[in-house]
Design a protein around this motif. Structure first.
Motif, PDB file in Angstrom:
ATOM      1  N   GLU B 185       0.821  -1.210   0.000  1.00  0.00           N
ATOM      2  CA  GLU B 185       0.000   0.000   0.000  1.00  0.00           C
ATOM      3  C   GLU B 185       0.859   1.267   0.000  1.00  0.00           C
ATOM      4  O   GLU B 185       0.469   2.269  -0.584  1.00  0.00           O
ATOM      5  N   TRP B 186       2.055   1.198   0.608  1.00  0.00           N
ATOM      6  CA  TRP B 186       2.940   2.373   0.573  1.00  0.00           C
ATOM      7  C   TRP B 186       3.454   2.586  -0.843  1.00  0.00           C
ATOM      8  O   TRP B 186       3.573   3.714  -1.315  1.00  0.00           O
ATOM      9  N   ASN B 188       1.820   1.674  -3.454  1.00  0.00           N
ATOM     10  CA  ASN B 188       0.671   2.157  -4.216  1.00  0.00           C
ATOM     11  C   ASN B 188       0.458   3.651  -4.025  1.00  0.00           C
ATOM     12  O   ASN B 188       0.098   4.359  -4.963  1.00  0.00           O
ATOM     13  N   VAL B 189       0.670   4.125  -2.793  1.00  0.00           N
ATOM     14  CA  VAL B 189       0.574   5.564  -2.541  1.00  0.00           C
ATOM     15  C   VAL B 189       1.539   6.290  -3.469  1.00  0.00           C
ATOM     16  O   VAL B 189       1.191   7.248  -4.161  1.00  0.00           O
ATOM     17  N   SER B 190       2.758   5.778  -3.503  1.00  0.00           N
ATOM     18  CA  SER B 190       3.786   6.392  -4.330  1.00  0.00           C
ATOM     19  C   SER B 190       3.401   6.343  -5.812  1.00  0.00           C
ATOM     20  O   SER B 190       3.593   7.305  -6.552  1.00  0.00           O
ATOM     21  N   ARG B 191       2.800   5.223  -6.237  1.00  0.00           N
ATOM     22  CA  ARG B 191       2.399   5.104  -7.647  1.00  0.00           C
ATOM     23  C   ARG B 191       1.267   6.060  -7.987  1.00  0.00           C
ATOM     24  O   ARG B 191       1.306   6.723  -9.023  1.00  0.00           O
ATOM     25  N   LYS B 203      12.542   7.952  -0.793  1.00  0.00           N
ATOM     26  CA  LYS B 203      11.562   8.529   0.121  1.00  0.00           C
ATOM     27  C   LYS B 203      10.587   7.496   0.679  1.00  0.00           C
ATOM     28  O   LYS B 203       9.930   7.756   1.684  1.00  0.00           O
ATOM     29  N   VAL B 204      10.438   6.371   0.001  1.00  0.00           N
ATOM     30  CA  VAL B 204       9.484   5.385   0.496  1.00  0.00           C
ATOM     31  C   VAL B 204      10.182   4.084   0.876  1.00  0.00           C
ATOM     32  O   VAL B 204      10.096   3.639   2.021  1.00  0.00           O
ATOM     33  N   PRO B 207      13.290   4.507   3.732  1.00  0.00           N
ATOM     34  CA  PRO B 207      12.833   4.646   5.127  1.00  0.00           C
ATOM     35  C   PRO B 207      12.026   3.454   5.612  1.00  0.00           C
ATOM     36  O   PRO B 207      12.101   3.105   6.784  1.00  0.00           O
ATOM     37  N   ALA B 208      11.266   2.825   4.705  1.00  0.00           N
ATOM     38  CA  ALA B 208      10.459   1.682   5.137  1.00  0.00           C
ATOM     39  C   ALA B 208      11.342   0.504   5.507  1.00  0.00           C
ATOM     40  O   ALA B 208      11.057  -0.228   6.450  1.00  0.00           O
ATOM     41  N   TYR B 283      10.344   3.201  13.108  1.00  0.00           N
ATOM     42  CA  TYR B 283       9.099   3.955  13.214  1.00  0.00           C
ATOM     43  C   TYR B 283       8.039   3.042  13.821  1.00  0.00           C
ATOM     44  O   TYR B 283       8.002   1.854  13.530  1.00  0.00           O
ATOM     45  N   PRO B 284       7.195   3.590  14.687  1.00  0.00           N
ATOM     46  CA  PRO B 284       6.101   2.771  15.197  1.00  0.00           C
ATOM     47  C   PRO B 284       4.984   2.692  14.158  1.00  0.00           C
ATOM     48  O   PRO B 284       4.764   3.655  13.422  1.00  0.00           O
ATOM     49  N   GLU B 285       4.342   1.554  14.084  1.00  0.00           N
ATOM     50  CA  GLU B 285       3.258   1.429  13.095  1.00  0.00           C
ATOM     51  C   GLU B 285       1.903   1.530  13.750  1.00  0.00           C
ATOM     52  O   GLU B 285       1.721   1.061  14.846  1.00  0.00           O
TER      53      GLU B 285
END
Lengths: 303, 285
Positions: B185-186, B188-191, B203-204, B207-208, B283-285
């Protein structure tokens, strides 16, 4: 329907099959359109490929057959013109609220400087009522707040249309209601074109101008399109149930979801079916001034 | 709750101290010189040769805790002296080892992170490189040493190469794993935002995957610090591994124990630094 002037979004003969070609497609031969500034809901049970349709509209998935025409152009991938609000909000957890929205804004306008991006993002944070939470990370926000950020992110790129995939399904009833009101307000203010997937009948009646009904998958079809004849300015969450048309529309939708969505093949056999010329039904009007022949909708069950 | 936690910490510290005291006590008893044990146990000729103390066994080569303490203190007072090529301060030796580890580790990171990115993003590259990784990963880094010495012809660079080869695998595998596991989904956000591949990568995806990559780095630096001691024993010249081997030749057990303690402490610091860096990118999810 789609002779000279196409609607903003025009879905033409869409099918999607997973696996090899022998398999029944999830949905087949879908034809429908969404007009500019219209709020269109698609309703159906899980498994009928609702999310897949939305993904195709978003450009994240390719149809097996057919095409989607947006603004007279066939889509061939994702676009900043079509913003998506995801079911699971899909915020980037290492960025703050401001960071998440700024990421979208810089994607839309790469030449903007930092200050301009922040100003623009702040406007949309304010629009969804999150001013003061700019510096928070998604993990520090409640479910409703996260979805607000998702909405702000989608709106901040000022898209031609919004695509929403059951955006409120993961929220509690109270938060859901508040967010529905806000979406209604924002869409009215910005004249946004919206295509939303839901399985919540009341949500569809509150928000949608037209409701596309889908039968059960696999091999799902669009059964008919229900026109919400309640004017937008008469739709309020608190007294929706007092509106004279409300129960007629609601019963029609529930009847479809409970019975007709399963046995639609039988209806096709009895009455025929042309996927390109779908029936437009207005159950609300029938309730206000019932013509003589109309079967009372409240009795529901067919023989 | 907090008070209980504090008291738990306090009790744990007390227990640690107790265990430490017990170990030192046992050690002291075990190494205590035995008074008046057979003065004429060995041939006087031999005694003359190896020194009276060693020959009579009145004093074992195994130092007492006090001996080690004194040696440690001596080293800590003057860690950076240089008196000839075989007599350098322990601080200098540790600095040599640390320099090699960090250099080899940095080179490994430069190779492993981009390559891991590629493997994680492309199923084709993953399948193509998988057999090589599977075969080379379990090879002891020291097995590379002769090959490195022969091709590079420089012992210092060879030991850096050995560090490189042992740090590369955990970083490579963790980077590939982290990159392949970035939530759909991250992406997909970028797409849907029409973000280009490079911006998506930095950027995605980066960091992920950063927490997983940092875990790989932490494992790598630990292995590198383990391996450097052995590598330096082989190549000699400088470094804490060489120091240990040199003191073994001197039969100075006190110096060896001192070195072991310091190797452990430096390893702890390296691990903590990497843990702290990993915390920064988590990062906390």
């Amino acid at each position: 329907m789609q002779q000279q002037q196409r609607p903003l979004i025009s879905v033409e003969g869409l099918s999607r099959r997973f696996g090899d070609s022998g398999q029944t497609p999830v949905f087949e031969d879908l034809w429908f359109g969404v007009d500019r500034a219209e709020f269109c809901c698609l309703i159906g049970h899980s498994g009928c490929g609702k999310t897949t349709i939305l993904n195709v509209l978003a450009g994240l998935d390719q149809p097996t057959e057919g095409a989607v025409i947006v603004d007279n152009r066939e889509i061939d991938g994702p676009s900043l013109d079509r913003a998506v609000i995801f079911q699971g909000h899909a915020l980037l957890p290492w960025l703050t609220v401001m960071g998440n929205i700024a990421f979208a804004v810089t994607s839309r306008w790469p030449s903007w400087d930092r200050a301009k991006v922040r100003d623009h993002a702040a406007k949309f944070i304010e629009l969804v009522g999150l001013t003061g939470a700019e510096g928070k990370r998604p993990a520090q926000l409640s479910g409703g707040m996260k979805q607000r950020v998702g909405i702000a992110r989608a709106l901040s790129i000022q898209p031609k249309m919004l695509l929403m995939d059951e955006p409120f399904s993961a929220l509690d009833a109270l938060t859901r209601g508040m967010l529905q009101d806000e979406v209604l307000r924002i869409c009215a203010a910005t004249n946004q074109t919206v295509f939303m997937i839901t399985h919540d009948v009341d949500e569809a009646i509150l928000l949608a101008d037209r409701i596309v009904l889908m039968t059960n998958g696999p091999g799902a079809k669009i059964a008919e399109i229900v026109v919400n004849t309640m004017p937008r300015n008469e739709r309020h969450r608190n007294d929706l149930h007092r509106h004279p048309q409300y129960y007629a529309i609601r019963n029609h939708l529930v009847e479809f979801l409970v019975n007709r969505s399963r046995a639609f093949d039988q209806e096709i056999a009895e009455h025929g079916y042309d996927p390109r010329r779908l029936k437009l039904v207005k159950p609300g009007l029938a309730a206000v001034n019932p013509p003589a022949e109309v079967v009372p909708l409240t009795t529901g069950r067919r023989q | 709750m907090a008070a209980f936690k504090n008291s738990l910490r306090l009790r744990a510290a007390l227990l640690s101290l107790l265990i430490f005291a017990a170990i030192v006590g046992l050690w002291q008893i075990a190494t205590q010189p035995v008074a008046g044990s057979g003065t004429a146990a060995v041939d006087p000729e031999y005694a003359k040769l190896v020194g009276v103390a060693a020959a009579t066994g009145s004093k074992s080569a195994m130092p007492t805790p006090a001996d080690v303490g004194a040696t440690l203190w001596k080293h800590l007072l003057d860690p950076f002296y240089i008196r000839g090529s075989n007599d350098k301060g322990i601080g200098i030796q540790l600095a040599y080892s640390l320099g090699r580890v960090l250099l080899g580790f940095a080179l490994a990171a430069l190779v492993a992170v981009p390559l891991g990115f590629l493997i994680g993003m492309s199923p084709l590259v993953y399948r193509a490189l998988d057999p090589f990784i599977q075969v080379l990963k379990p090879v002891s880094p020291l097995a590379w040493m002769p090959l490195a010495l022969y091709t590079i012809k420089d012992s210092a660079i060879s030991s850096i190469f050995v560090i490189f080869i042992c740090s590369v695998w955990p970083m490579l595998i963790n980077t590939a794993f982290g990159v392949a596991g970035v939530r759909k989904e991250w992406l997909n956000v970028s797409r849907t935002l029409e973000v280009g591949p490079f911006r998506t990568a930095f950027k995605v995806i980066l960091p992920a995957a950063a927490p997983t990559i940092m875990t790989g780095m932490r494992i790598s630096v630990g292995i590198a610090w383990l391996v450097i001691v052995a590598a330096e024993m082989l190549v000699g010249g400088t470094g804490i591994g060489y120091f240990v081997w040199n003191e073994w030749n001197n039969l100075s057990i006190a110096n060896i124990i001192t070195a072991i303690l310091l190797i452990g402490l430096v390893g702890l610091v390296l691990d903590q630094v990497l843990a702290w860096l990993a915390k920064l990118v988590t990062y906390p999810e």
